[in-house]
Design a protein around this motif. Sequence first.
Motif, mmCIF file in Angstrom:
data_model
loop_
_atom_site.group_PDB
_atom_site.id
_atom_site.type_symbol
_atom_site.label_atom_id
_atom_site.label_comp_id
_atom_site.label_asym_id
_atom_site.label_seq_id
_atom_site.Cartn_x
_atom_site.Cartn_y
_atom_site.Cartn_z
ATOM 1 N N MET A 165 1.570 -54.415 42.455
ATOM 2 C CA MET A 165 1.852 -55.430 41.431
ATOM 3 C C MET A 165 1.380 -54.995 40.055
ATOM 4 O O MET A 165 1.321 -55.778 39.137
ATOM 5 C CB MET A 165 1.166 -56.750 41.814
ATOM 6 C CG MET A 165 1.629 -57.326 43.116
ATOM 7 S SD MET A 165 3.392 -57.292 43.288
ATOM 8 C CE MET A 165 3.811 -58.959 42.941
ATOM 9 N N ILE A 166 1.021 -53.740 39.921
ATOM 10 C CA ILE A 166 0.390 -53.296 38.683
ATOM 11 C C ILE A 166 1.314 -53.454 37.473
ATOM 12 O O ILE A 166 0.868 -53.850 36.389
ATOM 13 C CB ILE A 166 -0.125 -51.834 38.827
ATOM 14 C CG1 ILE A 166 -1.036 -51.456 37.668
ATOM 15 C CG2 ILE A 166 1.014 -50.829 38.960
ATOM 16 C CD1 ILE A 166 -2.377 -52.088 37.696
ATOM 17 N N LEU A 194 -5.617 -41.080 45.337
ATOM 18 C CA LEU A 194 -5.370 -42.487 45.695
ATOM 19 C C LEU A 194 -6.138 -42.898 46.947
ATOM 20 O O LEU A 194 -6.650 -44.006 47.036
ATOM 21 C CB LEU A 194 -3.869 -42.714 45.923
ATOM 22 C CG LEU A 194 -2.957 -42.697 44.701
ATOM 23 C CD1 LEU A 194 -1.520 -42.938 45.123
ATOM 24 C CD2 LEU A 194 -3.376 -43.749 43.691
ATOM 25 N N TRP A 195 -6.171 -42.008 47.937
ATOM 26 C CA TRP A 195 -6.857 -42.314 49.202
ATOM 27 C C TRP A 195 -7.931 -41.270 49.430
ATOM 28 O O TRP A 195 -7.731 -40.284 50.138
ATOM 29 C CB TRP A 195 -5.855 -42.329 50.361
ATOM 30 C CG TRP A 195 -4.926 -43.476 50.288
ATOM 31 C CD1 TRP A 195 -5.166 -44.755 50.661
ATOM 32 C CD2 TRP A 195 -3.593 -43.458 49.772
ATOM 33 N NE1 TRP A 195 -4.068 -45.542 50.409
ATOM 34 C CE2 TRP A 195 -3.093 -44.777 49.866
ATOM 35 C CE3 TRP A 195 -2.776 -42.470 49.241
ATOM 36 C CZ2 TRP A 195 -1.819 -45.128 49.447
ATOM 37 C CZ3 TRP A 195 -1.503 -42.816 48.817
ATOM 38 C CH2 TRP A 195 -1.046 -44.124 48.925
ATOM 39 N N ASP A 224 -10.662 -41.422 51.037
ATOM 40 C CA ASP A 224 -11.295 -41.368 52.362
ATOM 41 C C ASP A 224 -10.367 -40.803 53.444
ATOM 42 O O ASP A 224 -10.754 -40.684 54.589
ATOM 43 C CB ASP A 224 -11.802 -42.756 52.767
ATOM 44 C CG ASP A 224 -10.771 -43.843 52.529
ATOM 45 O OD1 ASP A 224 -9.724 -43.525 51.928
ATOM 46 O OD2 ASP A 224 -11.010 -44.991 52.936
ATOM 47 N N LYS A 281 -10.563 -52.560 42.157
ATOM 48 C CA LYS A 281 -10.921 -51.819 43.371
ATOM 49 C C LYS A 281 -9.745 -51.077 44.009
ATOM 50 O O LYS A 281 -9.883 -50.504 45.090
ATOM 51 C CB LYS A 281 -11.572 -52.737 44.415
ATOM 52 C CG LYS A 281 -12.903 -53.304 43.986
ATOM 53 C CD LYS A 281 -13.505 -54.149 45.102
ATOM 54 C CE LYS A 281 -14.833 -54.728 44.641
ATOM 55 N NZ LYS A 281 -15.382 -55.658 45.620
ATOM 56 N N ASN A 282 -8.575 -51.131 43.393
ATOM 57 C CA ASN A 282 -7.433 -50.377 43.907
ATOM 58 C C ASN A 282 -7.069 -49.288 42.916
ATOM 59 O O ASN A 282 -7.339 -49.409 41.728
ATOM 60 C CB ASN A 282 -6.235 -51.295 44.129
ATOM 61 C CG ASN A 282 -6.372 -52.092 45.396
ATOM 62 O OD1 ASN A 282 -6.755 -51.560 46.438
ATOM 63 N ND2 ASN A 282 -6.082 -53.372 45.315
ATOM 64 N N ARG A 283 -6.442 -48.250 43.434
ATOM 65 C CA ARG A 283 -5.961 -47.189 42.556
ATOM 66 C C ARG A 283 -4.437 -47.139 42.611
ATOM 67 O O ARG A 283 -3.835 -47.435 43.641
ATOM 68 C CB ARG A 283 -6.567 -45.844 42.983
ATOM 69 C CG ARG A 283 -8.037 -45.713 42.648
ATOM 70 C CD ARG A 283 -8.605 -44.388 43.114
ATOM 71 N NE ARG A 283 -8.674 -44.292 44.569
ATOM 72 C CZ ARG A 283 -9.664 -44.780 45.295
ATOM 73 N NH1 ARG A 283 -10.662 -45.401 44.713
ATOM 74 N NH2 ARG A 283 -9.668 -44.665 46.601
ATOM 75 N N TYR A 284 -3.849 -46.772 41.486
ATOM 76 C CA TYR A 284 -2.396 -46.713 41.386
ATOM 77 C C TYR A 284 -1.985 -45.412 40.719
ATOM 78 O O TYR A 284 -2.648 -44.944 39.796
ATOM 79 C CB TYR A 284 -1.863 -47.885 40.541
ATOM 80 C CG TYR A 284 -2.184 -49.241 41.123
ATOM 81 C CD1 TYR A 284 -1.318 -49.864 42.009
ATOM 82 C CD2 TYR A 284 -3.380 -49.889 40.806
ATOM 83 C CE1 TYR A 284 -1.615 -51.104 42.550
ATOM 84 C CE2 TYR A 284 -3.687 -51.126 41.343
ATOM 85 C CZ TYR A 284 -2.802 -51.730 42.216
ATOM 86 O OH TYR A 284 -3.106 -52.955 42.757
ATOM 87 N N ALA A 285 -0.874 -44.862 41.184
ATOM 88 C CA ALA A 285 -0.296 -43.682 40.532
ATOM 89 C C ALA A 285 0.956 -44.127 39.787
ATOM 90 O O ALA A 285 1.840 -44.762 40.370
ATOM 91 C CB ALA A 285 0.066 -42.633 41.578
ATOM 92 N N LEU A 286 0.993 -43.828 38.511
ATOM 93 C CA LEU A 286 2.126 -44.234 37.676
ATOM 94 C C LEU A 286 2.796 -43.014 37.060
ATOM 95 O O LEU A 286 2.173 -41.967 36.881
ATOM 96 C CB LEU A 286 1.663 -45.169 36.554
ATOM 97 C CG LEU A 286 1.164 -46.540 36.972
ATOM 98 C CD1 LEU A 286 -0.345 -46.562 37.024
ATOM 99 C CD2 LEU A 286 1.633 -47.593 36.021
#
Lengths: 40, 188
Positions: free
Chosen positions: B1-2, B116-117, B119, B159-164
């Motif tokens: 939803m960014i 992005l991930w 872990d 707390k979330n990461r997004y690639a744009l």
Amino acid sequence: MKKSNSRLIQFVVMIVSLVLFVIGAGAPLGGGSGAPGHGG
Amino acid sequence: MILSLAVLAGLAAGLIRAWIGKRHYRPISLRHLWLLAASVASQVIAFYLPATRRKIPDSIAAAMLVSSQASLAIFAVLNLTQPGMELAGAGAGLNMAVIAANGGWMPISPETVRKLWRDVPESSIQSNVRLRWTKDFIKTEDSTRLAFLSDRFVISFLKNRYALSLGDLAIALGVFRLLWTLGGPKNS
């Protein structure tokens, strides 16, 4: 229809249209702790 | 939803601008909404609805993505009289270009996926695979055409990461500008 009502409808249609546009035309990817998802 | 946040932020900024200037916020009517509806509907079917997306082969989903991206770029062009739509349209066009140049998918590098991930074990990130039901396809930078237009800018939000992509940023700025302008004087 009252002018204020048609203005409100025009406003809502505009906002919904722009949200749909960014979701459709954009291609971000949401990451973090969850599974891969659309960044919308 | 960014990217939807750009709509929210632009609307808030425009309403505050109108309030400070003691003006009415002036909503506009976008033209050719049928084009927008058809494009988004095809993406909903191909990418968002679990019941339909799993039945659609990747090759068809890729074709649906390219055609809907092209339709959305045309939609922006048909609404160029509105402020900000030139930027939003350019963003849609840039996304379409990189998607079309890479087999119908938005490319993303393994390095960006790792950001992005953090872990997820490095060994589990493979190249040349579609990233689940998303529009993205993992490709190395070397094998990506127009790599500078791919999903490569990583931001953190709540707390979330997004690639744009560059196109995503242009779309967000264009929509923000449109909603900001509607709170200004009539001739702005």
